[in-house]
Design a protein around this motif. Structure first.
Motif, mmCIF file in Angstrom:
data_model
loop_
_atom_site.group_PDB
_atom_site.id
_atom_site.type_symbol
_atom_site.label_atom_id
_atom_site.label_comp_id
_atom_site.label_asym_id
_atom_site.label_seq_id
_atom_site.Cartn_x
_atom_site.Cartn_y
_atom_site.Cartn_z
ATOM 1 N N ALA A 175 0.846 -1.196 0.000
ATOM 2 C CA ALA A 175 0.000 0.000 0.000
ATOM 3 C C ALA A 175 0.878 1.242 0.000
ATOM 4 O O ALA A 175 1.833 1.328 0.767
ATOM 5 C CB ALA A 175 -0.910 0.011 1.216
ATOM 6 N N VAL A 176 0.545 2.183 -0.878
ATOM 7 C CA VAL A 176 1.248 3.465 -0.918
ATOM 8 C C VAL A 176 0.190 4.555 -0.825
ATOM 9 O O VAL A 176 -0.680 4.658 -1.683
ATOM 10 C CB VAL A 176 2.075 3.633 -2.206
ATOM 11 C CG1 VAL A 176 2.811 4.973 -2.193
ATOM 12 C CG2 VAL A 176 3.064 2.477 -2.372
ATOM 13 N N LEU A 177 0.262 5.330 0.237
ATOM 14 C CA LEU A 177 -0.706 6.385 0.480
ATOM 15 C C LEU A 177 -0.002 7.726 0.479
ATOM 16 O O LEU A 177 1.081 7.855 1.041
ATOM 17 C CB LEU A 177 -1.421 6.162 1.822
ATOM 18 C CG LEU A 177 -2.313 4.917 1.905
ATOM 19 C CD1 LEU A 177 -3.400 4.945 0.870
ATOM 20 C CD2 LEU A 177 -1.615 3.628 1.966
ATOM 21 N N ASN A 228 -4.951 9.624 6.228
ATOM 22 C CA ASN A 228 -5.400 8.235 6.145
ATOM 23 C C ASN A 228 -4.242 7.265 5.929
ATOM 24 O O ASN A 228 -4.403 6.060 6.124
ATOM 25 C CB ASN A 228 -6.404 8.062 5.008
ATOM 26 C CG ASN A 228 -7.669 8.842 5.246
ATOM 27 O OD1 ASN A 228 -8.120 8.977 6.375
ATOM 28 N ND2 ASN A 228 -8.240 9.381 4.192
ATOM 29 N N GLY A 229 -3.118 7.762 5.507
ATOM 30 C CA GLY A 229 -1.983 6.925 5.144
ATOM 31 C C GLY A 229 -1.506 5.955 6.202
ATOM 32 O O GLY A 229 -1.344 4.774 5.926
ATOM 33 N N PRO A 230 -1.266 6.407 7.437
ATOM 34 C CA PRO A 230 -0.727 5.472 8.438
ATOM 35 C C PRO A 230 -1.617 4.254 8.686
ATOM 36 O O PRO A 230 -1.116 3.138 8.790
ATOM 37 C CB PRO A 230 -0.605 6.343 9.691
ATOM 38 C CG PRO A 230 -0.393 7.725 9.158
ATOM 39 C CD PRO A 230 -1.259 7.797 7.926
ATOM 40 N N GLY A 231 -2.914 4.445 8.759
ATOM 41 C CA GLY A 231 -3.803 3.301 8.988
ATOM 42 C C GLY A 231 -3.790 2.320 7.839
ATOM 43 O O GLY A 231 -3.668 1.107 8.033
ATOM 44 N N GLU A 232 -3.907 2.821 6.620
ATOM 45 C CA GLU A 232 -3.917 1.954 5.438
ATOM 46 C C GLU A 232 -2.560 1.284 5.231
ATOM 47 O O GLU A 232 -2.491 0.098 4.922
ATOM 48 C CB GLU A 232 -4.285 2.762 4.188
ATOM 49 C CG GLU A 232 -5.694 3.294 4.195
ATOM 50 C CD GLU A 232 -6.736 2.219 3.957
ATOM 51 O OE1 GLU A 232 -6.414 1.178 3.353
ATOM 52 O OE2 GLU A 232 -7.874 2.429 4.381
ATOM 53 N N ALA A 233 -1.485 2.047 5.386
ATOM 54 C CA ALA A 233 -0.147 1.496 5.167
ATOM 55 C C ALA A 233 0.181 0.422 6.193
ATOM 56 O O ALA A 233 0.793 -0.595 5.865
ATOM 57 C CB ALA A 233 0.898 2.610 5.219
ATOM 58 N N SER A 234 -0.235 0.626 7.440
ATOM 59 C CA SER A 234 0.081 -0.363 8.470
ATOM 60 C C SER A 234 -0.774 -1.616 8.339
ATOM 61 O O SER A 234 -0.443 -2.657 8.894
ATOM 62 C CB SER A 234 -0.064 0.253 9.864
ATOM 63 O OG SER A 234 -1.397 0.603 10.113
ATOM 64 N N GLY A 265 3.941 -1.160 3.538
ATOM 65 C CA GLY A 265 3.191 0.059 3.291
ATOM 66 C C GLY A 265 4.027 1.311 3.442
ATOM 67 O O GLY A 265 5.029 1.320 4.156
ATOM 68 N N ILE A 266 3.584 2.346 2.757
ATOM 69 C CA ILE A 266 4.191 3.669 2.859
ATOM 70 C C ILE A 266 3.080 4.668 3.119
ATOM 71 O O ILE A 266 2.094 4.708 2.391
ATOM 72 C CB ILE A 266 4.929 4.077 1.560
ATOM 73 C CG1 ILE A 266 6.153 3.206 1.305
ATOM 74 C CG2 ILE A 266 5.297 5.557 1.567
ATOM 75 C CD1 ILE A 266 7.404 3.572 2.093
ATOM 76 N N ALA A 267 3.258 5.465 4.143
ATOM 77 C CA ALA A 267 2.394 6.622 4.396
ATOM 78 C C ALA A 267 3.276 7.832 4.149
ATOM 79 O O ALA A 267 4.272 8.021 4.847
ATOM 80 C CB ALA A 267 1.871 6.611 5.826
ATOM 81 N N ALA A 268 2.940 8.610 3.125
ATOM 82 C CA ALA A 268 3.847 9.673 2.698
ATOM 83 C C ALA A 268 3.239 11.056 2.822
ATOM 84 O O ALA A 268 2.018 11.219 2.824
ATOM 85 C CB ALA A 268 4.275 9.422 1.248
ATOM 86 N N GLY A 269 4.103 12.023 2.882
ATOM 87 C CA GLY A 269 3.702 13.414 2.900
ATOM 88 C C GLY A 269 4.914 14.307 2.725
ATOM 89 O O GLY A 269 5.976 14.036 3.291
ATOM 90 N N LYS A 270 4.783 15.343 1.918
ATOM 91 C CA LYS A 270 5.822 16.360 1.714
ATOM 92 C C LYS A 270 7.211 15.780 1.460
ATOM 93 O O LYS A 270 8.171 16.092 2.162
ATOM 94 C CB LYS A 270 5.860 17.327 2.890
ATOM 95 C CG LYS A 270 4.605 18.161 3.002
ATOM 96 C CD LYS A 270 4.710 19.202 4.090
ATOM 97 C CE LYS A 270 3.380 19.949 4.168
ATOM 98 N NZ LYS A 270 3.345 20.916 5.238
#
Length: 172
Positions: free
Chosen positions: A114-116, A121-127, A132-137
């Motif tokens: 999963a790449v968000l 929402n990223g941390p929940g989906e990625a974990s 998984g990757i929860a990304a920003g900036k």
């Protein structure tokens, strides 16, 4: 098509071959096939399938496999999940996903990636994914089976995920 197969399935127990013959070009044909074939298979109707697209036969096979995988009727190889994008997207998600799809094509492992593209929402989906990757900036947090592992630069996300997939050991 759906109603016709439902009627036949009520009247006989002979094996049924499912297909949407007038599906058409790849995008629309994939949708029609997924809805028609998928609906019937989810109801327990159908024994074999045939996806017909106005495209290369290999794409027909891949669409058919994905329909079966989506219903849990076939083993999935690498499953790529990404957010649907919104105003919070802070990375080049389209580029990253296209590159991952290309580089992971042919990898035969049941692994959910999963790449968000946002920190909401990223941390929940990625974990929730195997990798998984929860990304920003311009950065992402790598998760492995729900555990936060490390921070990676946006430019490294594809390489890190590809390496993680190759090192991934599916549970038996």
């Amino acid at each position: 098509m759906i109603e016709a197969y439902r009627l036949v399935a009520q009247r006989t127990d002979i094996p049924l071959h499912l297909g949407v013959t007038e599906a058409g070009l790849t995008r629309v044909g994939t949708i029609k096939s997924a809805v028609g074939i998928g609906t019937l298979l989810s109801e327990g109707i159908g024994d074999t399938i045939r996806v017909s697209l106005t495209d290369e036969p290999v794409k027909e096979v891949e669409v058919g496999k994905e329909i079966l995988r989506s219903l849990g009727l076939a083993t999935r190889n690498v499953e790529l999940i990404a957010c649907p994008t919104c105003g919070r997207l802070e990375i080049d998600l389209f580029g990253i996903m296209a590159e991952l799809e290309k580089r992971l094509e042919g990898v035969k492992k049941p692994v959910k990636v999963a790449v968000l593209g946002c920190v909401v929402n990223g941390p929940g989906e990625a974990s929730d994914a195997d990798i998984g990757i929860a990304a920003g900036k311009g950065v992402g947090i790598l998760y492995r089976k729900g555990v936060m592992v490390k921070k990676v630069k946006e430019s490294e996300i594809v390489d890190v995920i590809v390496e993680e997939v190759h090192n991934f050991q599916p549970e038996n």
